[in-house]
Design a protein around this motif. Structure first.
Motif, PDB file in Angstrom:
ATOM      1  N   ARG A  96       0.747  -1.124  -0.020  1.00  0.00           N
ATOM      2  CA  ARG A  96       0.140   0.007   0.036  1.00  0.00           C
ATOM      3  C   ARG A  96       0.918   1.056   0.029  1.00  0.00           C
ATOM      4  NH1 ARG A  96      -5.739  -0.238   1.823  1.00  0.00           N
ATOM      5  NH2 ARG A  96      -6.197  -2.602   1.441  1.00  0.00           N
ATOM      6  N   LEU A  97       1.497   1.426  -1.020  1.00  0.00           N
ATOM      7  CA  LEU A  97       2.172   2.634  -1.185  1.00  0.00           C
ATOM      8  C   LEU A  97       1.400   3.835  -1.887  1.00  0.00           C
ATOM      9  CD1 LEU A  97       5.251   1.145  -3.293  1.00  0.00           C
ATOM     10  CD2 LEU A  97       5.395   2.053  -0.718  1.00  0.00           C
ATOM     11  N   PRO A  98       1.775   5.401  -1.280  1.00  0.00           N
ATOM     12  CA  PRO A  98       1.310   6.235  -1.904  1.00  0.00           C
ATOM     13  C   PRO A  98       1.419   6.348  -3.346  1.00  0.00           C
ATOM     14  CG  PRO A  98       3.092   6.923  -0.864  1.00  0.00           C
ATOM     15  CD  PRO A  98       2.886   5.718  -0.412  1.00  0.00           C
ATOM     16  N   GLU A 119      11.565   6.094  -5.395  1.00  0.00           N
ATOM     17  CA  GLU A 119      11.706   7.153  -4.557  1.00  0.00           C
ATOM     18  C   GLU A 119      11.361   8.265  -4.998  1.00  0.00           C
ATOM     19  OE1 GLU A 119      15.514   8.391  -2.172  1.00  0.00           O
ATOM     20  OE2 GLU A 119      14.821   6.746  -1.200  1.00  0.00           O
ATOM     21  N   VAL A 120      10.583   9.224  -4.526  1.00  0.00           N
ATOM     22  CA  VAL A 120      10.467  10.471  -4.676  1.00  0.00           C
ATOM     23  C   VAL A 120      10.717  11.312  -3.386  1.00  0.00           C
ATOM     24  CG1 VAL A 120       8.317   9.916  -6.261  1.00  0.00           C
ATOM     25  CG2 VAL A 120       7.875  10.446  -3.965  1.00  0.00           C
ATOM     26  N   THR A 121      11.184  12.595  -3.669  1.00  0.00           N
ATOM     27  CA  THR A 121      11.545  13.680  -2.678  1.00  0.00           C
ATOM     28  C   THR A 121      10.456  14.734  -2.582  1.00  0.00           C
ATOM     29  OG1 THR A 121      13.786  12.914  -3.307  1.00  0.00           O
ATOM     30  CG2 THR A 121      13.344  15.128  -2.004  1.00  0.00           C
ATOM     31  N   GLY A 152      12.806  17.784   1.339  1.00  0.00           N
ATOM     32  CA  GLY A 152      13.911  16.972   1.174  1.00  0.00           C
ATOM     33  C   GLY A 152      13.591  15.270   1.864  1.00  0.00           C
ATOM     34  N   THR A 153      12.637  15.283   2.576  1.00  0.00           N
ATOM     35  CA  THR A 153      12.155  13.762   2.884  1.00  0.00           C
ATOM     36  C   THR A 153      11.744  12.988   1.664  1.00  0.00           C
ATOM     37  OG1 THR A 153      10.891  14.802   4.960  1.00  0.00           O
ATOM     38  CG2 THR A 153      10.500  12.473   4.068  1.00  0.00           C
ATOM     39  N   ALA A 154      12.422  11.817   1.649  1.00  0.00           N
ATOM     40  CA  ALA A 154      12.287  10.691   0.858  1.00  0.00           C
ATOM     41  C   ALA A 154      11.086   9.860   1.041  1.00  0.00           C
ATOM     42  CB  ALA A 154      13.624   9.782   0.529  1.00  0.00           C
ATOM     43  N   ALA A 155      10.576   9.389   0.098  1.00  0.00           N
ATOM     44  CA  ALA A 155       9.372   8.598   0.217  1.00  0.00           C
ATOM     45  C   ALA A 155       9.202   7.475  -0.932  1.00  0.00           C
ATOM     46  CB  ALA A 155       7.919   9.297   0.349  1.00  0.00           C
TER      47      ALA A 155
END
Length: 146
Positions: free
Chosen positions: A8-10, A103-105, A109-112
């Motif tokens: 369940r990722l965004p 991975e997006v930023t 600067g937080t990675a997700a």
């Protein structure tokens, strides 16, 4: 990683699913808990027939978009609907897009980790050979200029 419905990722959206775009209200309104600006490095946007294609390129980017999180009760329905919208079915050679984990930023600067619909290999090859890159990696700005 193999995409599964259990993960369940965004979603990172960069084209017609962004706020103010035609597919946002149809698919996302009422189905998401958050929408925050984000960027994806290592990719380029190409013009498509009324929507963009994201093509992974190590030196490309960033592509601008939003990271959206689905309401838990809407997640399965939203994921299935976005797969249909993006002409994606696992393993289908006719796919226009592939759903991949990347991975997006966020702007702070937080990675997700997120699901991203990228151009399927055959589509990406055609775009690299003769497609038109959307400068700046921002579909909304590109559409505003047209």
């Amino acid at each position: 990683m193999t995409p599964t419905y259990e993960t369940r990722l965004p979603f990172f959206v960069y084209g017609t699913l962004r706020p103010g775009e035609p597919n946002h209200d149809v698919h996302l309104r009422g189905n998401v808990t958050t929408e925050v600006p984000a960027r994806l490095a290592g990719a380029l946007l190409y013009e498509g027939p009324g929507y963009p294609y994201l093509v992974e390129e190590p030196e490309g980017g960033p592509v601008r978009g939003e990271l959206i999180a689905a309401h838990p009760a809407a997640y399965e329905r939203l994921l299935a609907g976005l797969d249909v919208l993006e002409h994606y079915a696992p393993g289908d050679p006719r796919n226009l897009y592939e759903r991949v984990e990347r991975e997006v930023t966020l702007l702070d600067g937080t990675a997700a980790r997120a699901w991203v619909y990228v151009a399927a290999p055959s589509v990406a090859a055609r775009l690299r050979a003769s497609g038109a890159v959307i400068g700046g990696g921002d579909w909304a700005s590109f559409r505003a200029r047209r």
